[in-house]
Design a protein around this motif. Structure first.
Motif, short mmCIF file in Angstrom:
data_model
loop_
_atom_site.label_atom_id
_atom_site.label_comp_id
_atom_site.label_asym_id
_atom_site.label_seq_id
_atom_site.Cartn_x
_atom_site.Cartn_y
_atom_site.Cartn_z
N TRP A 84 -12.45 -53.59 122.77
CA TRP A 84 -11.82 -53.65 124.46
C TRP A 84 -11.50 -51.83 124.83
O TRP A 84 -10.93 -51.53 125.97
CB TRP A 84 -10.48 -54.36 124.56
N VAL A 85 -11.33 -51.59 123.58
CA VAL A 85 -11.51 -49.48 123.91
C VAL A 85 -13.09 -49.37 124.36
O VAL A 85 -12.67 -48.65 125.87
CB VAL A 85 -11.35 -48.72 123.27
N LEU A 86 -13.65 -50.11 124.13
CA LEU A 86 -15.11 -49.74 124.09
C LEU A 86 -15.68 -50.12 125.68
O LEU A 86 -15.96 -48.94 126.46
CB LEU A 86 -16.32 -50.09 123.81
N LEU A 87 -15.04 -51.57 126.11
CA LEU A 87 -15.64 -51.66 127.04
C LEU A 87 -14.16 -50.64 128.42
O LEU A 87 -14.57 -50.39 129.42
CB LEU A 87 -14.46 -52.60 127.75
N THR A 88 -12.92 -50.75 128.03
CA THR A 88 -11.77 -50.00 129.19
C THR A 88 -12.67 -48.59 129.28
O THR A 88 -12.59 -48.37 130.38
CB THR A 88 -10.79 -49.79 128.69
#
Length: 224
Positions: A84-88
């Motif tokens: 989710w950090v990568l996507l965000t």
């Protein structure tokens, strides 16, 4: 416990349903009248509820051998955090933020909660030998005595203390559930007063890692 955790998650989602559009500069006209007050009502109870519940489940986790314990936290906490950090960061910040180590260390936007858990679970493993209440006191002492200048360190210590208090309270849960109704009612009134002060902006401080004394605020609301 699952119902309470689920309710806290829903309240967090509702909070971000207001906050994220504002950060992005969209959706202001779509908010219902009184929505801000509704969200503010639960501001000091959403995250502490999740952290106390997680802390209460710590004893079950640390009974496992070290390798299954670590692998479980990698699957359930670290891997979701990475995804989710990568996507965000890709969606909101671009490549420059994705490659910024500080963004990964501190937890961008609403991902800070998982950073706290990534700290709490390894620390929680030590609760096999060190009482959880002592670790909670140590974290608060570091906030008071050392007063870290780094926001993310303050946040980890502040919310980590709540997590460890949840772990410490587990053994007293039967006694807490059996407390006299008038005590629970009194604590509920305190919590309701705190919630209303936030909703109607009566001036009482909200949960804030920069103000250590606000650690006291969530406990009355636990009876709501």
């Amino acid at each position: 416990m699952d119902s309470l955790r689920g309710l806290a998650v829903v309240l967090v989602v509702l909070h971000h349903a207001v906050g994220v559009p504002r950060v992005l500069g969209v959706g202001e006209g779509l908010l219902l009248p009184g929505w801000d007050g509704f969200v503010a009502f639960f501001s000091s109870f959403r995250m502490p509820t999740l952290l106390v519940m997680s802390g209460m489940l710590l004893a079950t986790s640390v009974r496992k051998p070290l390798i299954p314990f670590i692998s479980g936290k990698i699957r359930k906490v670290l891997w979701p955090y990475v995804v989710w950090v990568l996507l965000t960061l890709t969606a909101l910040g671009g490549l420059s933020t994705v490659t910024n180590p500080r963004m990964w260390l501190t937890g961008p936007y609403h991902m800070w909660f998982l950073v706290v858990l990534l700290f709490c679970y390894p620390a929680g493993w030590l609760s096999r030998w060190i009482p959880a209440w002592l670790m909670a006191v140590g974290m608060v002492a570091l906030l008071v005595v050392r007063d870290p200048s780094s926001t993310w360190i303050r946040r980890v210590l502040f919310y980590g203390a709540i997590f460890m208090m949840g772990a410490a309270l587990r053994r007293y849960l039967p006694s807490l559930l059996a407390m006299p109704g008038w005590i629970a009612g009194l604590l509920g009134v305190v919590g309701l007063s705190i919630a209303c002060s936030h909703s109607f902006r009566w001036g009482l401080a909200q949960l804030n890692h920069r103000q250590v004394w606000t650690l006291l605020l969530p406990w009355g609301g636990s009876c709501l």
